[in-house]
Design a protein around this motif. Structure first.
Motif, PDB file in Angstrom:
ATOM      1  N   PRO A 209       0.832  -1.101  -0.080  1.00 16.61           N
ATOM      2  CA  PRO A 209       0.142  -0.022  -0.033  1.00 16.61           C
ATOM      3  C   PRO A 209       0.700   1.174   0.038  1.00 16.61           C
ATOM      4  O   PRO A 209       0.386   2.474  -0.463  1.00 16.61           O
ATOM      5  N   TYR A 210       2.080   1.166   0.349  1.00 16.80           N
ATOM      6  CA  TYR A 210       2.944   2.378   0.556  1.00 16.80           C
ATOM      7  C   TYR A 210       4.125   2.443  -0.354  1.00 16.80           C
ATOM      8  O   TYR A 210       4.951   3.394  -0.080  1.00 16.80           O
ATOM      9  N   ILE A 211       4.327   1.664  -1.276  1.00 15.07           N
ATOM     10  CA  ILE A 211       5.439   1.697  -2.095  1.00 15.07           C
ATOM     11  C   ILE A 211       4.973   1.450  -3.632  1.00 15.07           C
ATOM     12  O   ILE A 211       4.127   0.628  -3.807  1.00 15.07           O
ATOM     13  N   ASP A 212       5.398   2.169  -4.728  1.00 11.85           N
ATOM     14  CA  ASP A 212       4.861   2.257  -6.090  1.00 11.85           C
ATOM     15  C   ASP A 212       5.864   1.148  -6.645  1.00 11.85           C
ATOM     16  O   ASP A 212       6.658   0.568  -6.386  1.00 11.85           O
ATOM     17  N   ASN A 213       5.111   0.764  -7.728  1.00 16.36           N
ATOM     18  CA  ASN A 213       5.866  -0.566  -8.605  1.00 16.36           C
ATOM     19  C   ASN A 213       7.290  -0.228  -9.162  1.00 16.36           C
ATOM     20  O   ASN A 213       8.245  -1.102  -9.228  1.00 16.36           O
ATOM     21  N   GLY A 214       7.547   1.140  -9.499  1.00 14.91           N
ATOM     22  CA  GLY A 214       8.617   1.490 -10.096  1.00 14.91           C
ATOM     23  C   GLY A 214       9.698   1.231  -8.879  1.00 14.91           C
ATOM     24  O   GLY A 214      10.719   0.604  -9.340  1.00 14.91           O
ATOM     25  N   ARG A 215       9.501   1.554  -7.705  1.00 14.45           N
ATOM     26  CA  ARG A 215      10.584   1.356  -6.500  1.00 14.45           C
ATOM     27  C   ARG A 215      10.712   0.160  -6.109  1.00 14.45           C
ATOM     28  O   ARG A 215      11.577  -0.490  -6.196  1.00 14.45           O
ATOM     29  N   LEU A 216       9.661  -0.724  -6.272  1.00 19.89           N
ATOM     30  CA  LEU A 216       9.466  -2.175  -6.081  1.00 19.89           C
ATOM     31  C   LEU A 216      10.507  -3.149  -7.034  1.00 19.89           C
ATOM     32  O   LEU A 216      11.255  -3.843  -6.665  1.00 19.89           O
ATOM     33  N   LYS A 217      10.144  -2.491  -8.209  1.00 19.57           N
ATOM     34  CA  LYS A 217      11.081  -3.310  -9.314  1.00 19.57           C
ATOM     35  C   LYS A 217      12.556  -3.025  -9.225  1.00 19.57           C
ATOM     36  O   LYS A 217      13.080  -3.932  -9.297  1.00 19.57           O
ATOM     37  N   LYS A 218      12.946  -1.842  -8.745  1.00 17.38           N
ATOM     38  CA  LYS A 218      14.270  -1.741  -8.564  1.00 17.38           C
ATOM     39  C   LYS A 218      15.035  -2.590  -7.523  1.00 17.38           C
ATOM     40  O   LYS A 218      15.772  -3.119  -7.450  1.00 17.38           O
ATOM     41  N   ILE A 219      14.020  -2.754  -6.320  1.00 16.09           N
ATOM     42  CA  ILE A 219      14.688  -3.327  -5.048  1.00 16.09           C
ATOM     43  C   ILE A 219      14.689  -5.026  -5.542  1.00 16.09           C
ATOM     44  O   ILE A 219      15.573  -5.371  -5.135  1.00 16.09           O
ATOM     45  N   VAL A 220      13.725  -5.327  -6.289  1.00 16.39           N
ATOM     46  CA  VAL A 220      13.601  -6.782  -6.651  1.00 16.39           C
ATOM     47  C   VAL A 220      14.964  -7.109  -7.669  1.00 16.39           C
ATOM     48  O   VAL A 220      15.346  -8.094  -7.654  1.00 16.39           O
ATOM     49  N   GLU A 221      15.129  -6.115  -8.637  1.00 15.19           N
ATOM     50  CA  GLU A 221      16.301  -6.474  -9.416  1.00 15.19           C
ATOM     51  C   GLU A 221      17.934  -6.353  -8.794  1.00 15.19           C
ATOM     52  O   GLU A 221      18.663  -6.921  -9.256  1.00 15.19           O
ATOM     53  N   GLU A 222      17.767  -5.466  -7.865  1.00 11.97           N
ATOM     54  CA  GLU A 222      19.151  -5.548  -6.999  1.00 11.97           C
ATOM     55  C   GLU A 222      19.179  -6.796  -6.079  1.00 11.97           C
ATOM     56  O   GLU A 222      20.458  -7.051  -5.745  1.00 11.97           O
ATOM     57  N   ALA A 223      18.280  -7.232  -5.804  1.00  9.72           N
ATOM     58  CA  ALA A 223      18.301  -8.588  -4.895  1.00  9.72           C
ATOM     59  C   ALA A 223      19.266  -9.711  -5.198  1.00  9.72           C
ATOM     60  O   ALA A 223      19.750 -10.014  -4.208  1.00  9.72           O
ATOM     61  N   GLU A 224      19.155 -10.010  -6.685  1.00  8.30           N
ATOM     62  CA  GLU A 224      20.267 -11.148  -6.885  1.00  8.30           C
ATOM     63  C   GLU A 224      21.543 -10.959  -6.877  1.00  8.30           C
ATOM     64  O   GLU A 224      22.197 -11.570  -6.084  1.00  8.30           O
ATOM     65  N   SER A 225      21.912  -9.577  -7.202  1.00 13.01           N
ATOM     66  CA  SER A 225      23.249  -9.211  -6.946  1.00 13.01           C
ATOM     67  C   SER A 225      23.870  -8.945  -5.841  1.00 13.01           C
ATOM     68  O   SER A 225      24.961  -9.404  -5.289  1.00 13.01           O
ATOM     69  N   VAL A 226      22.917  -8.424  -4.708  1.00 10.78           N
ATOM     70  CA  VAL A 226      23.454  -8.310  -3.433  1.00 10.78           C
ATOM     71  C   VAL A 226      23.027  -9.442  -2.419  1.00 10.78           C
ATOM     72  O   VAL A 226      23.519  -9.435  -1.405  1.00 10.78           O
ATOM     73  N   ASP A 227      22.217 -10.238  -2.873  1.00 12.49           N
ATOM     74  CA  ASP A 227      21.809 -11.557  -2.230  1.00 12.49           C
ATOM     75  C   ASP A 227      21.029 -11.166  -0.890  1.00 12.49           C
ATOM     76  O   ASP A 227      21.630 -11.539   0.092  1.00 12.49           O
ATOM     77  N   TYR A 228      19.999 -10.740  -1.191  1.00  9.52           N
ATOM     78  CA  TYR A 228      18.826 -10.704   0.066  1.00  9.52           C
ATOM     79  C   TYR A 228      17.502 -11.080  -0.745  1.00  9.52           C
ATOM     80  O   TYR A 228      17.180 -11.023  -2.090  1.00  9.52           O
ATOM     81  N   GLN A 229      16.640 -11.440   0.170  1.00  8.44           N
ATOM     82  CA  GLN A 229      15.271 -11.766  -0.263  1.00  8.44           C
ATOM     83  C   GLN A 229      14.266 -10.664  -0.211  1.00  8.44           C
ATOM     84  O   GLN A 229      14.538  -9.552   0.803  1.00  8.44           O
ATOM     85  N   VAL A 230      13.095 -10.531  -1.185  1.00 12.99           N
ATOM     86  CA  VAL A 230      12.182  -9.542  -0.948  1.00 12.99           C
ATOM     87  C   VAL A 230      10.882 -10.220  -0.813  1.00 12.99           C
ATOM     88  O   VAL A 230      10.550 -11.339  -1.380  1.00 12.99           O
ATOM     89  N   LYS A 231      10.248  -9.943  -0.113  1.00 12.96           N
ATOM     90  CA  LYS A 231       8.968 -10.196   0.297  1.00 12.96           C
ATOM     91  C   LYS A 231       7.998  -9.346   0.446  1.00 12.96           C
ATOM     92  O   LYS A 231       8.169  -7.923   0.909  1.00 12.96           O
ATOM     93  N   LEU A 232       6.730  -9.604  -0.344  1.00  9.21           N
ATOM     94  CA  LEU A 232       5.550  -8.447  -0.565  1.00  9.21           C
ATOM     95  C   LEU A 232       4.571  -8.646   0.626  1.00  9.21           C
ATOM     96  O   LEU A 232       4.154  -9.706   1.051  1.00  9.21           O
ATOM     97  N   LEU A 233       4.034  -7.453   1.317  1.00 11.02           N
ATOM     98  CA  LEU A 233       3.423  -7.402   2.088  1.00 11.02           C
ATOM     99  C   LEU A 233       1.971  -6.595   1.672  1.00 11.02           C
ATOM    100  O   LEU A 233       2.284  -5.482   1.406  1.00 11.02           O
TER     101      LEU A 233
END
Length: 459
Positions: A209-233
């Motif tokens: 409810p508080y984050i737009d799709n553009g920012r979410l997409k960037k966080i997901v794209e960086e997850a593989e290279s930095v090695d962290y999980q992304v979970k949606l609430l």
């Protein structure tokens, strides 16, 4: 290095289970035959090998030791173990028949499985207690941040704060600063990547409810290279309480938030089957009692034996409900009036007895048989009173989603209502039913109803 010991959990689990399996096999052999050397000789040597191979194949195919921390609970661990055991027993039974191994001791096999189950359960429960205590002390933790500040973000943080045994360590909120949240934030979206690198963040919770799709997409794209999980609430709580469901259109999940109750097999089929069988038994076995009740009702006061009245059923559909008449004829000449309890002077002396023992409700098994009612469910009311109840308690409408019943929690705990306020009080009990209904719960309500009837405590 983060979680440097976590990687050891899987091989340790495998090793301990194999040690337990083999210790159980050998231990059972010793208990049965008071010897140990022959267990490594034919024919038991081949059975011993098959025992281990079957367990290994189960591990490779089912991956039973891989589960998130949220499911690291005693009931989940034991349930998985019992499933593995059941499959193992089935495969060994097939092997036994295939090789015609009737010379194997059944007692040995039984003791083997009992010992293995005991050892495996003890290891799981012991490991569970150790890990929960270990993580509660701050070790083997997973570091997480929450992106998007709001009620949902606070809820997930409070959940992990209340369960330190899960080993999740909170390291801040990230969002665009505002007058309401700036004193609570660790940083904004631009600060997030550096914070993830610096603190070794394992998981980023993104509140939809508080984050737009553009920012979410960037966080997901960086997850593989930095090695962290992304979970949606996503906050579905308000919808799920009304019986929402998830449908999949190809790969696209769609949330169905219709207020219509889910077409549940157990409710719509098994419950209906039970209603039919129970009603047939009640009407068939209770026929002598029904005849006696009918005769006494007829001779104790003038008027018909049965009383029919329109009530509102499932989905707002009206139907005729049937009872043994417990009031004098023409008791509602001036319009709908609620019973004033057992002291109501409109009730006949015989009717007062039937109400105390709930025997006046017996003809309603016919309503159950034809599908208007269920054995267990909220009591149906007249539209005249429903309109007044809804003004005070709008949640009453939710009871119209389920089929009304002969007996209910409200009938057991409260009984007959003499006015609208008492009907609303009884409603508080009946509102529990749609959320908790199950076969066992229905059986409990029926048992309590029989107790009330036997004690004559109906009111």
């Amino acid at each position: 290095m983060r979680h440097r010991y976590s990687i050891l959990f899987f091989p340790l689990h495998v090793i301990v289970d194999f040690l337990s399996l083999n210790a159980a096999f050998v231990g059972a052999y010793i208990l049965k035959f008071q010897a140990v050397e022959p267990v490594a000789e034919p024919p038991y040597a081949s059975l011993w090998v098959v025992f281990n191979i079957v367990w290994l194949v189960e591990i490779l195919l089912l991956k039973p030791y891989i589960f998130p921390r949220q499911l690291f609970k005693a009931d989940h661990l034991v349930k998985k173990l019992l499933i593995l055991m059941a499959i193992h027993i089935a495969v060994i039974s097939i092997y036994w028949v295939a090789v015609k191994g009737y010379y194997f001791s059944r007692e040995h096999l039984l003791v083997t499985y009992l010992l293995f189950t005991s050892l495996a359960v003890a290891f799981r429960l012991g490991g569970l207690v150790f890990l929960k205590e270990y993580r509660a002390r701050g070790y083997n933790n997973r570091r997480y941040v929450i992106v998007g500040y709001g009620k949902l973000a606070v809820s997930i943080q409070r959940f992990y704060d209340a369960h330190p045994e899960m080993g999740f360590r909170f390291l801040g909120y990230f969002d665009e600063p505002s007058s309401e949240n700036q004193h609570l934030l660790r940083g904004n979206y631009d600060d997030l990547p550096a914070h993830i690198q610096q603190e070794g963040i394992d998981c980023v919770y993104c509140c939809m409810p508080y984050i737009d799709n553009g920012r979410l997409k960037k966080i997901v794209e960086e997850a593989e290279s930095v090695d962290y999980q992304v979970k949606l609430l996503v906050d579905f709580r308000g919808f799920l309480a009304r019986g929402a469901s998830v449908e999949y259109h190809d790969f696209l999940p769609v949330l169905n938030v219709s207020s219509q109750m889910l077409a549940d097999f157990q409710v719509n089929t098994l419950k209906r089957l039970f209603d039919i069988l129970f009603s047939l038994a009640a009407l068939g076995l209770g026929m002598p009692m029904l005849i006696i009740l009918a005769i006494i009702t007829k001779i104790t006061s003038s008027g018909p034996i049965f009383y029919a009245q329109e009530r509102i059923g499932q989905g707002g559909k009206p139907f005729k409900i049937y009872k043994f008449r417990s009031m004098y004829v023409d008791s509602e000449r001036s319009g709908p009036v609620l019973s004033g309890g057992l002291l109501d002077d409109r009730i006949t002396p015989w009717g007062r007895f039937m109400r105390k023992t709930r025997l006046d409700e017996m003809p309603q098994f016919y309503n159950v048989l034809i599908g208007d009612m269920s054995v267990v469910g909220p009591r149906p009311e007249r539209q005249y009173f429903i309109d007044q109840i809804v003004e005070i308690a709008p949640e009453y409408r939710s009871l119209l989603k389920v089929k009304p019943g002969i007996t209910s929690i409200g009938q057991i705990k409260y009984g007959y209502a003499a006015n609208i306020d008492e009907m609303v009080q009884r409603l508080r009990y009946d509102l529990l039913y749609p959320r908790r209904r199950s076969f066992l719960f229905d059986m409990w309500i029926i048992a309590q109803t029989l107790r009330v009837m036997a004690q004559g405590r109906g009111k």
